[in-house]
Design an enzyme around this catalytic site. Structure first.
Site, PDB file in Angstrom:
ATOM      1  N   GLU A  26       0.837  -1.199   0.000  1.00 30.39           N
ATOM      2  CA  GLU A  26       0.000   0.000   0.000  1.00 30.39           C
ATOM      3  C   GLU A  26       0.872   1.249   0.000  1.00 30.39           C
ATOM      4  O   GLU A  26       2.088   1.175   0.199  1.00 30.39           O
ATOM      5  CB  GLU A  26      -0.905   0.005   1.227  1.00 30.39           C
ATOM      6  CG  GLU A  26      -0.132   0.070   2.544  1.00 30.39           C
ATOM      7  CD  GLU A  26      -0.934   0.694   3.668  1.00 30.39           C
ATOM      8  OE1 GLU A  26      -1.235   1.897   3.547  1.00 30.39           O
ATOM      9  OE2 GLU A  26      -1.229   0.012   4.647  1.00 30.39           O
ATOM     10  N   LYS A  87      -6.428  10.036   0.384  1.00 32.82           N
ATOM     11  CA  LYS A  87      -6.378   8.725   1.035  1.00 32.82           C
ATOM     12  C   LYS A  87      -7.493   7.893   0.412  1.00 32.82           C
ATOM     13  O   LYS A  87      -8.665   8.122   0.686  1.00 32.82           O
ATOM     14  CB  LYS A  87      -6.564   8.876   2.542  1.00 32.82           C
ATOM     15  CG  LYS A  87      -6.404   7.585   3.331  1.00 32.82           C
ATOM     16  CD  LYS A  87      -6.555   7.856   4.816  1.00 32.82           C
ATOM     17  CE  LYS A  87      -6.427   6.578   5.617  1.00 32.82           C
ATOM     18  NZ  LYS A  87      -6.628   6.813   7.075  1.00 32.82           N
ATOM     19  N   VAL A 107      -5.735  -0.168   2.554  1.00 34.15           N
ATOM     20  CA  VAL A 107      -5.812  -1.621   2.400  1.00 34.15           C
ATOM     21  C   VAL A 107      -6.858  -1.986   1.344  1.00 34.15           C
ATOM     22  O   VAL A 107      -6.610  -2.783   0.436  1.00 34.15           O
ATOM     23  CB  VAL A 107      -6.131  -2.294   3.745  1.00 34.15           C
ATOM     24  CG1 VAL A 107      -6.513  -3.763   3.545  1.00 34.15           C
ATOM     25  CG2 VAL A 107      -4.939  -2.184   4.690  1.00 34.15           C
ATOM     26  N   ASP A 139     -18.349   4.306  12.750  1.00 31.83           N
ATOM     27  CA  ASP A 139     -17.096   4.377  12.008  1.00 31.83           C
ATOM     28  C   ASP A 139     -16.484   2.980  11.889  1.00 31.83           C
ATOM     29  O   ASP A 139     -15.875   2.469  12.829  1.00 31.83           O
ATOM     30  CB  ASP A 139     -16.122   5.334  12.697  1.00 31.83           C
ATOM     31  CG  ASP A 139     -14.939   5.706  11.810  1.00 31.83           C
ATOM     32  OD1 ASP A 139     -14.751   5.046  10.774  1.00 31.83           O
ATOM     33  OD2 ASP A 139     -14.213   6.649  12.165  1.00 31.83           O
ATOM     34  N   SER A 141     -14.178   0.658   9.091  1.00 28.00           N
ATOM     35  CA  SER A 141     -13.356   0.759   7.897  1.00 28.00           C
ATOM     36  C   SER A 141     -13.897  -0.095   6.752  1.00 28.00           C
ATOM     37  O   SER A 141     -14.380  -1.215   6.952  1.00 28.00           O
ATOM     38  CB  SER A 141     -11.931   0.310   8.225  1.00 28.00           C
ATOM     39  OG  SER A 141     -11.154   0.216   7.046  1.00 28.00           O
ATOM     40  N   ALA A 142     -13.743   0.436   5.538  1.00 24.98           N
ATOM     41  CA  ALA A 142     -14.100  -0.311   4.330  1.00 24.98           C
ATOM     42  C   ALA A 142     -13.170  -1.500   4.109  1.00 24.98           C
ATOM     43  O   ALA A 142     -13.473  -2.377   3.296  1.00 24.98           O
ATOM     44  CB  ALA A 142     -14.060   0.616   3.121  1.00 24.98           C
ATOM     45  N   ASP A 143     -12.048  -1.546   4.837  1.00 28.09           N
ATOM     46  CA  ASP A 143     -11.128  -2.673   4.703  1.00 28.09           C
ATOM     47  C   ASP A 143     -11.825  -3.997   4.998  1.00 28.09           C
ATOM     48  O   ASP A 143     -11.527  -5.025   4.369  1.00 28.09           O
ATOM     49  CB  ASP A 143      -9.945  -2.517   5.659  1.00 28.09           C
ATOM     50  CG  ASP A 143      -9.043  -1.354   5.317  1.00 28.09           C
ATOM     51  OD1 ASP A 143      -9.249  -0.718   4.260  1.00 28.09           O
ATOM     52  OD2 ASP A 143      -8.128  -1.069   6.117  1.00 28.09           O
ATOM     53  N   LYS A 160      -5.143  -2.278  13.527  1.00 27.39           N
ATOM     54  CA  LYS A 160      -4.440  -1.232  14.272  1.00 27.39           C
ATOM     55  C   LYS A 160      -4.969  -1.184  15.709  1.00 27.39           C
ATOM     56  O   LYS A 160      -6.168  -1.268  15.950  1.00 27.39           O
ATOM     57  CB  LYS A 160      -4.630   0.119  13.598  1.00 27.39           C
ATOM     58  CG  LYS A 160      -3.974   0.204  12.221  1.00 27.39           C
ATOM     59  CD  LYS A 160      -4.141   1.580  11.614  1.00 27.39           C
ATOM     60  CE  LYS A 160      -3.440   1.677  10.262  1.00 27.39           C
ATOM     61  NZ  LYS A 160      -4.122   0.912   9.204  1.00 27.39           N
TER      62      LYS A 160
END
Length: 303
Positions: A26, A87, A107, A139, A141-143, A160
């Site tokens: 990435e 981003k 990611v 919230d 993440s789209a990951d 993380k």
């Protein structure tokens, strides 16, 4: 492979055409994760680690509207000095291409590009996930959704540690994403070797991970596979100490009303300050460790 808005370096293209092992990388960690010039030095060191292990690195980014799979050294240097890079995730990857923008891939966006290019293995630092307090902020993440839909092996040090790792694991289970801890029974927590949570699955070598992936393909499974690789013991920061840093950083983010895509970069920078730079040293160590394992897996898959 080359097409409109999609280019490869000769090194990556030749390796893929010959069936040689390639590892995707990435670029958000370059533009949003570390300061100059450490970000450039880290990116080049990670690429060198992959080459030394016997695979070819392919750092992915959008530069002036062009999706690049593999970057030349001068492109990595220029990207590392770019202060206004977008981003990019699934929602805005095509936007950056259409509007001629420069953006670093998260990611999710890296998985999309890697799969388009035919790259099966991707090394990163840590994936995104369910943020702490997501029951109020929503919230997530789209990951996580990308891991459920795009067939790429993602090697990371887990989610993380600024995230709610327990809820992240629950979402991954719901989405049917296999999560493998490498060489231990507990989930790693990015800067720390253990999150204090049991890992859903465990495998102890790259050959076993490749064998598992082949079995998934035989069964027609779609979507990615997450390998959670603990950083070396000599580089870890104790989880209890990290929790103190994270709590302070979260409080600062709330006080400054930081939200959206700015949350993670803000927290990482604040933790860097609170830890006296120790978090950055651990981050570099874990990324290199992940790159080495990803190369080993890519070699096993190529064989």
């Amino acid at each position: 492979m080359a097409a409109h808005n999609f280019t490869m370096t000769a090194e990556v293209g030749d390796a893929l055409a010959a069936g040689k092992p390639v590892v995707a990388l990435e670029s958000t960690i370059i533009t949003h994760g570390m300061p100059w010039p450490g970000n450039r030095d880290m990116a080049l060191k990670v690429e060198a680690t992959i080459r030394e292990a016997g695979a070819v690195p392919a750092t992915i980014a959008v530069i002036d509207g062009q999706l690049h799979v593999g970057l030349r050294e001068e492109q990595i240097t220029a990207l590392a000095r770019t202060e206004d890079a977008m981003k990019l995730s699934r929602a805005d990857l095509a936007f950056a291409i259409a509007e001629g923008r420069t953006g670093a891939t998260t990611v999710a966006a890296t998985m999309i590009a890697a799969h388009l290019a035919g790259i099966a293995v991707f090394a990163t630092g840590g994936i995104g996930g369910v943020h702490r307090g997501a029951e109020h902020s929503f919230d997530v993440s789209a990951d996580l959704d990308e891991l459920a839909r795009t067939p790429v092996i993602v090697v990371s040090a887990g989610a993380k540690a600024i995230l709610d790792i327990e809820k992240t694991l629950e979402v991954l289970e719901t989405l049917g994403v296999p999560v493998i801890a490498y060489g231990q029974d507990s989930m790693p927590a990015f800067w720390s070797r253990s999150a204090g949570l049991p890992a859903p699955l465990r495998l102890d070598n790259a050959a076993a991970i490749a064998r598992f992936e082949r079995a998934r393909r035989t069964l027609g499974n779609h979507g990615g596979l997450l390998v959670a690789n603990p950083l070396p013991a000599e580089n870890e920061i104790a989880r209890e100490r990290m929790e103190d840093y994270i709590a302070a950083a979260l409080a600062d983010a709330s006080a400054e009303d930081i939200g959206g895509k700015q949350v993670t970069p803000f927290l990482l920078d604040r933790i860097f300050q609170l830890s006296g730079g120790a978090s950055l040293d651990a981050n570099i160590a874990l990324v290199i460790n992940n790159a080495r394992l990803a190369a080993e897996i890519a070699i096993e898959l190529a064989d």
